[in-house]
Design an enzyme around this catalytic site. Sequence first.
Site, mmCIF file in Angstrom:
data_model
loop_
_atom_site.group_PDB
_atom_site.id
_atom_site.type_symbol
_atom_site.label_atom_id
_atom_site.label_comp_id
_atom_site.label_asym_id
_atom_site.label_seq_id
_atom_site.Cartn_x
_atom_site.Cartn_y
_atom_site.Cartn_z
ATOM 1 N N ASP A 85 0.718 -13.179 -10.581
ATOM 2 C CA ASP A 85 0.018 -12.014 -11.119
ATOM 3 C C ASP A 85 -0.915 -12.490 -12.232
ATOM 4 O OD1 ASP A 85 -0.793 -9.722 -12.515
ATOM 5 O OD2 ASP A 85 1.125 -8.711 -12.240
ATOM 6 N N ASP A 136 4.451 -2.217 -13.127
ATOM 7 C CA ASP A 136 3.117 -1.699 -13.420
ATOM 8 C C ASP A 136 3.245 -0.458 -14.308
ATOM 9 O OD1 ASP A 136 0.094 -2.032 -12.414
ATOM 10 O OD2 ASP A 136 0.563 0.110 -12.346
ATOM 11 N N HIS A 168 1.000 -9.369 -8.233
ATOM 12 C CA HIS A 168 1.244 -8.151 -9.009
ATOM 13 C C HIS A 168 2.152 -7.173 -8.278
ATOM 14 C CE1 HIS A 168 0.597 -5.060 -11.963
ATOM 15 N NE2 HIS A 168 0.215 -4.220 -11.025
#
Length: 300
Positions: free
Chosen positions: A250, A123, A279
């Site tokens: 994701d 991320d 994710h």
Amino acid sequence: MDVLRTPDSRFEHLVGYPFAPHYVDVTAGDTQPLRMHYVDEGPGDGPPIVLLHGEPTWSYLYRTMIPPLSAAGHRVLAPDLIGFGRSDKPTRIEDYTYLRHVEWVTSWFENLDLHDVTLFVQDWGSLIGLRIAAEHGDRIARLVVANGFLPAAQGRTPLPFYVWRAFARYSPVLPAGRLVNFGTVHRVPAGVRAGYDAPFPDKTYQAGARAFPRLVPTSPDDPAVPANRAAWEALGRWDKPFLAIFGYRDPILGQADGPLIKHIPGAAGQPHARIKASHFIQEDSGTELAERMLSWQQAT
């Protein structure tokens, strides 16, 4: 710059997080020093592994990866980005910029004098960590990216990202634990969701989490684009080991591994994988990630 510090009592009795806190002051440009928290487990002279989290999490995300990595003889470090976890939290959204985040984490690397690092990013950890790898490659020996990328306002941005950006900006609440639960394949238990909520006693502590989505460069005139494009060019010359492990469930980044693997020379011949995770791949498959990292490191 006004700064909040989450009370220590918020971090007592967290599920699966027995790690002692460590702190160091970091700086960015002309900003005042801020206190950054980090986990530091395993032998101090072991080969270092750094784990960078993203939005809206903190080092708690790595609680299932830290024990097996440190038990294998590695020094495992997991910082909380400024605005998250046990780190200091400037109170205005405008206090946060992409460049400042890169500089805060760079300052942390420098203050701890870290070298020969295996860097794991996910991320926003990838948006920061890939910049650091490109700009301070002498500190990084290996790179692992999980559900991450380096945006440079090239190509189309997926619609779900704009939905998330609008939610983060306008929603009256930003429930970190529920957001993590939404971004996993497996249901996250209530006690674990509480661990993700712990850094944010109320919304005044959430400026950093509110800021992150709007800091992702999506237009060519974004101030971060020139540095990101330069970093992307540098990664095109990265010949040290590079591994991509992505969760294919994701909806935004599940297939973002392709451009990285194609672009980075060090990715050639590595055991990249797409696994059944969403994710927050560390929450879905933390133990598997640690096992894959350890076997890969032994081979490289």
